[in-house]
Design an enzyme around this catalytic site. Structure first.
Site, PDB file in Angstrom:
ATOM      1  CG  ASP A   1      -0.186   0.038   2.551  1.00 26.85           C
ATOM      2  OD1 ASP A   1       0.806  -0.715   2.692  1.00 26.85           O
ATOM      3  OD2 ASP A   1      -0.587   0.795   3.448  1.00 26.85           O
TER       4      ASP A   1
ATOM      5  CD  GLU B   1       4.436   0.847   6.989  1.00 21.42           C
ATOM      6  OE1 GLU B   1       5.137   1.294   7.913  1.00 21.42           O
ATOM      7  OE2 GLU B   1       4.132   1.518   5.982  1.00 21.42           O
TER       8      GLU B   1
END
Length: 368
Positions: A75, A136
């Site tokens: 991400d 994250e």
């Protein structure tokens, strides 16, 4: 464009902001397709809370030895459309620009190639668990338990976050804390009954000064009030306000002290109320003797490859390495691409760093 740059470009073109589960899952599809038929066991863990899936790869001899854990997140912070707007994919000299390229798709791609090569060449001497996570950048809310379960009993954890300051890796990170404060006062007409009101924004101003006063640079503790919201219109004494607060600490003891102090705050303005929630999100990652020994091993491997490997002092940014280090697992972070501009419209990696850093990850997988 080199073959490595072309391959990384494919990953970067697939934009994958944390909240864009479809984009993140498309990234997981790319990884799964790349390892298909190569003797790598794959486990896909369905996303929840509106976030993307996680992907776990496993390979190496099943000897009962403690595994090596590799962590990469797919991400990014950049919203969909960034690549076609303010941060187009491009190469300017040695600089390779693109959203999420530096943090951290290039590092994830390099580590995957090192893993595949080491497996194909029969170089793995112990099991390897490689986890690609989906969240994250927003604090790992759905992947933390997965990471911690995989880390227990691991020989080492290798984190492919980007390098710092000319290729230096990370061996210590501050812990991070997050708090939300809600303030309630009493509404009143600002002209007719001003004295009857109790301004939530006035109380918020007191709390901002108190909170930011907890910053102690010498001790390595910082507090940042990043958001303040409140009020409705200018002729009403505001009844409600809220703060969002970020804290960073250099040790577990400092984290416990900060949480205690923030949660114990009381109102300064009569007839107002505070509601505070939050605490530590990522524990501190300290450079223990085991971490230092792992770094010395990596530095010797880098010297054999042909470059000097250094580390940076404790950095304020958190990563999934905080979770592994807090469990006592020797952890090396910042093993990804060198470059600069993470989370900005100048984000870029250095093409010249790809080959040597990929070689280091492969050497670590071979020798740990």
């Amino acid at each position: 464009m080199t073959s490595a740059a072309e391959a990384i470009s494919t990953w970067v073109r697939q934009e994958s902001q944390s909240q864009d589960s479809a984009g993140v899952n498309a990234m997981m599809d790319l990884v799964a397709a790349e390892v298909a038929g190569q003797g790598i066991a794959t486990e896909r863990i369905a996303g929840r809370e509106g976030l993307g899936d996680h992907l776990v790869l496993r390979a190496g001899p099943q000897t009962g030895q403690a595994p090596i854990l590799v962590l990469s997140h797919l991400d990014t912070v950049h919203p969909k459309g960034t690549i076609n707007g303010p941060l187009p994919l491009r190469i300017e000299g040695d600089k390779f620009y693109g959203p999420g390229l530096y943090d951290m798709k290039a590092g994830a791609w390099m580590a995957l190639q090192a893993f595949r090569e080491a497996l194909a060449e029969g170089l793995l001497t112990r099991p390897v668990t490689f986890i690609f996570t989906a969240d994250e950048e927003i604090g790992s809310p759905t992947s933390r338990a997965l990471i911690e379960a995989a880390a227990k009993g691991a020989r080492a954890a290798l984190i492919t976050e980007p390098a710092r300051h000319g290729g230096k890796i990370v061996t210590a990170r501050k812990g991070t804390a997050s708090f939300e404060m809600e303030i309630e006062g009493r509404a009143a007409h600002a002209g007719v009954n001003h004295a009857l009101g109790r301004s939530a924004l006035r109380e918020a101003a007191h709390q901002v000064l108190t909170l930011e006063g907890m910053t102690d640079y010498e001790a390595g503790t910082t507090i940042n009030v990043g958001q303040l919201k409140g009020g409705t219109v200018t002729n009403v004494v505001p009844q409600f306000a809220s703060l969002k607060i970020d804290g960073r600490v250099s040790s577990l003891a400092a984290g416990e002290d900060l949480v205690r102090r923030v949660l114990a705050l009381t109102p300064r303005t009569p007839d107002t109320a505070l509601r505070i929630r939050g605490g530590m999100n990522r524990p501190p990652y300290e450079k223990t003797p085991d971490v230092a020994a792992l770094f010395d091993h990596a530095r010797a491997l880098a010297a054999e490859i042909g470059y000097l490997l250094e580390d940076v002092p404790m950095t304020g940014g958190g990563s999934d390495g905080n979770f592994t280090a807090a469990l006592g697992v020797p952890t090396l972070d910042g093993l990804g691409i060198d470059g600069d501009g993470a989370h900005t419209l100048q984000e870029h990696g250095l093409l010249s760093s790809i080959a040597p850093r990929q070689a280091l990850i492969k050497a670590l997988l071979r020798t740990l």
